[in-house]
Design a protein around this motif. Structure first.
Motif: not given
Length: 148
Positions: A12, A15-16, A65, A68, A71, A117-118, A122, A124
């Motif tokens: 996560d 990807s950010k 998670f 990945g 997400n 999230k959901d 998360q 990181c």
């Protein structure tokens, strides 16, 4: 006490595009980076890394998670680092903040960049919790000779 710790930048955060910010904060802790690699987070590796969670009902979500998948990240990359120095484990864990991003101080890495999230936490970044965990985790993620 001089010690080593494993740090994983999770999909996560990758990807950010948070890797540079996270590393910048970690590199200011007066520790030495002794190993770095990009590695695919396979389901088998995730299960072995989180073997302490075997049998827990939330383990499938953790694995999803960490790979990945949760997400929609399909390449399953994780960035792994070994940092070494005086009190490396406690220094890194203080910079990361509480495991639960909602409980982490806002100036810590998890407080600034973590979320739920959901219904899945998360946060990181992973860091070893103690010297024994660090030794096991480093040997899981790095081959002999890959850490200086």
């Amino acid at each position: 006490m001089k010690e080593r710790t494993l740090i994983l930048i999770k999909p996560d955060a990758i990807s950010k595009k948070l890797t540079g910010v996270i590393l910048d904060r970690l590199l200011h802790l007066d520790l030495e980076m002794k190993g770095a690699k990009v590695r695919e987070m396979t389901e088998e590796l995730a299960r072995e890394h989180y073997s302490n969670l075997a049998g827990k009902p939330f383990l499938p979500s953790v694995i999803s998670f960490m790979r990945g998948d949760l997400n929609g990240i399909t390449d399953h990359r994780v960035y792994a680092f070994v940092f070494e120095g005086e009190d490396a484990i406690s220094k890194v864990r203080a910079a990361l903040g509480a495991t639960d991003p909602a409980k982490a101080d806002p100036w810590t890495i998890r407080g600034a960049f973590g979320c739920f999230k959901d219904g899945v936490m998360q946060n990181c970044v992973h860091a070893s919790g103690c010297k024994e965990d660090a030794e096991r985790e480093i040997s899981l993620w790095f081959n002999p000779g890959e850490v200086l």
